[in-house]
Every structure is written in C-alpha cells, then in structure tokens.
Write an enzyme that holds these catalytic residues in place. Sequence first.
Site, mmCIF file in Angstrom:
data_model
loop_
_atom_site.group_PDB
_atom_site.id
_atom_site.type_symbol
_atom_site.label_atom_id
_atom_site.label_comp_id
_atom_site.label_asym_id
_atom_site.label_seq_id
_atom_site.Cartn_x
_atom_site.Cartn_y
_atom_site.Cartn_z
ATOM 1 N N ARG A 46 5.059 -8.838 -18.180
ATOM 2 C CA ARG A 46 5.822 -7.751 -17.237
ATOM 3 C C ARG A 46 5.768 -6.408 -18.010
ATOM 4 O O ARG A 46 5.649 -5.308 -17.644
ATOM 5 C CB ARG A 46 7.018 -8.214 -17.130
ATOM 6 C CG ARG A 46 7.907 -7.004 -16.285
ATOM 7 C CD ARG A 46 8.985 -7.645 -15.111
ATOM 8 N NE ARG A 46 9.680 -8.686 -15.505
ATOM 9 C CZ ARG A 46 10.621 -8.741 -16.548
ATOM 10 N NH1 ARG A 46 11.095 -7.652 -17.153
ATOM 11 N NH2 ARG A 46 11.076 -9.895 -16.829
ATOM 12 N N TYR A 98 0.105 10.657 3.458
ATOM 13 C CA TYR A 98 -0.252 9.232 3.696
ATOM 14 C C TYR A 98 1.135 8.685 4.148
ATOM 15 O O TYR A 98 2.147 8.923 4.116
ATOM 16 C CB TYR A 98 -0.424 8.314 2.576
ATOM 17 C CG TYR A 98 -0.878 6.960 2.522
ATOM 18 C CD1 TYR A 98 -1.751 6.738 3.056
ATOM 19 C CD2 TYR A 98 0.167 6.124 2.083
ATOM 20 C CE1 TYR A 98 -2.153 5.139 3.260
ATOM 21 C CE2 TYR A 98 -0.041 4.680 2.300
ATOM 22 C CZ TYR A 98 -1.143 4.318 2.809
ATOM 23 O OH TYR A 98 -1.281 3.135 2.962
ATOM 24 N N ASP A 169 -1.164 13.518 -5.510
ATOM 25 C CA ASP A 169 -1.755 12.383 -5.351
ATOM 26 C C ASP A 169 -3.151 12.819 -5.132
ATOM 27 O O ASP A 169 -3.747 13.411 -4.199
ATOM 28 C CB ASP A 169 -1.353 12.092 -3.694
ATOM 29 C CG ASP A 169 -1.991 10.552 -3.371
ATOM 30 O OD1 ASP A 169 -3.039 10.290 -3.828
ATOM 31 O OD2 ASP A 169 -1.056 9.797 -2.594
ATOM 32 N N LYS A 194 -8.418 2.516 -3.546
ATOM 33 C CA LYS A 194 -9.406 3.320 -2.760
ATOM 34 C C LYS A 194 -10.652 3.401 -3.677
ATOM 35 O O LYS A 194 -11.140 2.438 -4.096
ATOM 36 C CB LYS A 194 -8.831 4.489 -2.158
ATOM 37 C CG LYS A 194 -7.212 4.323 -1.631
ATOM 38 C CD LYS A 194 -7.320 3.345 -0.450
ATOM 39 C CE LYS A 194 -6.033 3.074 0.090
ATOM 40 N NZ LYS A 194 -5.021 4.122 0.359
HETATM 41 C C1 LIG Z 1 -3.637 4.280 0.310
HETATM 42 C C2 LIG Z 1 -2.983 5.352 -0.184
HETATM 43 C C3 LIG Z 1 -1.713 5.354 -0.815
HETATM 44 C C4 LIG Z 1 -0.805 4.001 -1.188
HETATM 45 O O1 LIG Z 1 -1.716 3.033 -1.887
HETATM 46 P P1 LIG Z 1 -1.515 1.401 -1.647
HETATM 47 O O2 LIG Z 1 -2.523 1.254 -2.824
HETATM 48 O O3 LIG Z 1 -2.085 1.116 -0.337
HETATM 49 O O4 LIG Z 1 -0.207 1.031 -1.917
HETATM 50 C C5 LIG Z 1 -0.883 6.326 -1.203
HETATM 51 N N1 LIG Z 1 -1.399 7.530 -1.013
HETATM 52 C C6 LIG Z 1 -2.726 7.589 -0.338
HETATM 53 C C7 LIG Z 1 -3.442 9.118 -0.343
HETATM 54 C C8 LIG Z 1 -3.308 6.485 0.026
HETATM 55 O O5 LIG Z 1 -4.827 6.591 0.620
#
Ligand SMILES: *Cc1c(COP(=O)(O)O)cnc(C)c1O
Length: 376
Positions: A46, A98, A169, A194
């Site tokens: 962890r 998002y 982000d 992604k």
């Molecule tokens: C998908 C996404 C998230 C969340 O991420 P997960 O891996 O699905 O938890 C946050 N910000 C953006 C821009 C995203 O496309």
Amino acid sequence: MRIESICVHGAKDPNNTTGAVAVPIYQSATYAHPGVGASTGYDYARVQNPTREPLERLVAALEGGNEAMAFSSGMAALDAAMGLFDPGDHIIATSDLYGGSVRLFSLLGERFGLKVGYMDTNDQALLRKSLTPKTKAVFVETPSNPMMNITDLRAVRETIGPDVCLVVDNTFLTPVLQRPLSLGADLVIHSGTKYLGGHNDTLSGFIVTNDHEKAEKLRFITKTVGTGLSPFDSFMVIRGLKTLHLRIRRSEENARALAAFLTSHPKVRKVRYPGLKGHPGHDVATRQADGYGAMISFEVDSEETAKAALERVSMILYAESLGGAETLITYPLLQTHAEVPEEARLALGINERLLRLSVGIEHLDDLIADLRQALA
Ligand SMILES: *Cc1c(COP(=O)(O)O)cnc(C)c1O
C-alpha cells in the site's frame, strides 16, 4: 534524453540482477526486513511497490517534474489532490470540466466544506475578480472537455500570483504535447486510463509536482487510503507509455485531417478543434503546446443525425473514454456530462446535437469512410 527516448527507457528497475528488459511485476503485498529497524526500501505494497516506483519516475520525467505518484484511477488522483485543501477553502475550476471531476467536487468536495466555483478560466478579468483570500487553487483543463476551450496557463499564473495552487489536468494533450509545470502549474493531474496507458485496458491516474511538501502530503494520503496503482496495472502503463509519442502523433495527424473533413461536411454545423485556425484558442494553443491533440467535438444539424451516427458507426466505437488506439465516438449529453445540470450544460454548448470524437491510430481513409457513411 528527449521525450521519445524517455518513453522507451524512462522506467528502469533498480533491483534488476537478471538483465530483464521489462520492469517485472512485483506481485508481493509485503516485504521481509533484513534486520531489526532495517528495510530494503519496501515494507508493504500500500505504501510503495517496486513496479509502481519506476513508473512514477518515468511519468515525472515526462512531465519535467521532480516527483510523481501513480493512483488506481484519474479520479483517485483528483481525490488525493482535494485532500491538500481544508474546509472553507475556495477552488476555482474551468466550467466545462470532465463530468467525473464535477461530481467529485460537488458531491464529496462540498460536503467536506470546499467551495468550488466554475468559470471560463481563460477570462483573466473574471478570474481576478473571483479571487478571494480563501481561494487556494485554480483547477484548469486545457483543452477543456468537451468544448475544447483553451486556457492560457501562463496568463492564469500571472493573474493568481504565486500563492494560489495551479492544478492542470493534462489528460487530453499528455506531456508529449504540453508540459504544464513549465507553464506555471504546481500540480499536473492525469487520467492515465487515456493516452498514457493508451489501449483502453487499464485504469490509472497520476499527479506530478515539483513541490516536495505537497508530494509528501499526497504520499501520506495514498499510503493511508491505499489508492496507489497496483503492480500489474503499473506494468501495463509502463508498457503503454513506450509508444505514447508514436500514438499521440499519429492520432493527432488523423484528428487534423478529420477536423478538416468534418468542417466541410454538409450535416456538420460546427467543429471544435484547437488546431483549426478559426478556433478561438488557436493562437494560445499554438504558443503553449506542441500540438493540438486528437479530441474533436462537433455539432451536427439535428438530434436525429447525432443519434443515427452513433448507431451507424461500424469501425469507430460508440463508447465513452478517450486516448486509446481505437477511435471512439461519444455523446456527451448522455455519457460524460449526463450529470451536469441542464441549464449549465446548455450554457456550455453541450446540447443534443453535440458529438465528441477521440481519434485513434487507424488508417485515415477508413476513419473518413466510416464517418461519411455514419453521417449519410
Ligand atoms: C477520464 C478522465 C478523468 C478521470 O479519470 P479515470 O481514470 O477515469 O478515473 C479525469 N479527467 C479527465 C480529463 C478525463 O478524461
């Protein structure tokens, strides 16, 4: 090393005695101590894991940061970042964020006592007016989701001064195309699910920073809660990252061509892609990034056309998410932004005619043929 070489060679197992070229999956929950009060550096999975660690160093190097933490998802990363703030703190966020981030801020953040305000973070006068002594962070997505609005990160940093935390982000562009730490960000967040993972098969999330104090707090949170990325998933993301630069360049090449195709299509009313000269953020995007990414939003002439396109695509998949090898088409109204209140959604331009494409690495001719028949 340049970024292409970091992608390939940036994850090295420091414990390697076999010559293994790939970082192995250390599938161990606990680690034996060589003596009383002594540790190999690993105690319990962890806290830290020898597969996750090389991945964290790799992602830090890609973003030009000192430290990175790998989480079990992008949302887990965001949740940890929220833990840096205290009840009563004010956070300003980009208005078309998002959907999951909005849910996190409004359901968990506000219950915890955070005040979150949404606005066009590229409107510097508005941003300046909205700052209060309680404003502790500005949270930016650029390009934003799904409207592909661009925020000038250097301008935001200048507006908010040095003491407000700038969180970016960077999921849509990846460090291959945009490195927010070099533009004034304190924290860079990723959904590694992604482009970083890149194959639509593994959830992951990251935070990268040069701020050691914040990194320590974040490590404390993940070690306490257990939201660090698992050994197997760390291995998957290391593997995915080896081709990040190839995938993002190829996806972008396809996206530029598809944006042009869509712009001239008779059933398409509006194409939102920062690579198009007419996009309001085009000049800023050109200045602060090395490319425009592979996400395109477009508005068709009617709800019927939109729904028919979603049902008719054959190679392109009707699915949410983005950033993988496969081209996906999404209906923000019913998928990613279903939980955004109608009034706010419509004000942003997320209506029943809006579609979003995550352009993959297939052959351009096949993509155009599929879209052409889907919109016919
Ligand atoms: C998908 C996404 C998230 C969340 O991420 P997960 O891996 O699905 O938890 C946050 N910000 C953006 C821009 C995203 O496309």
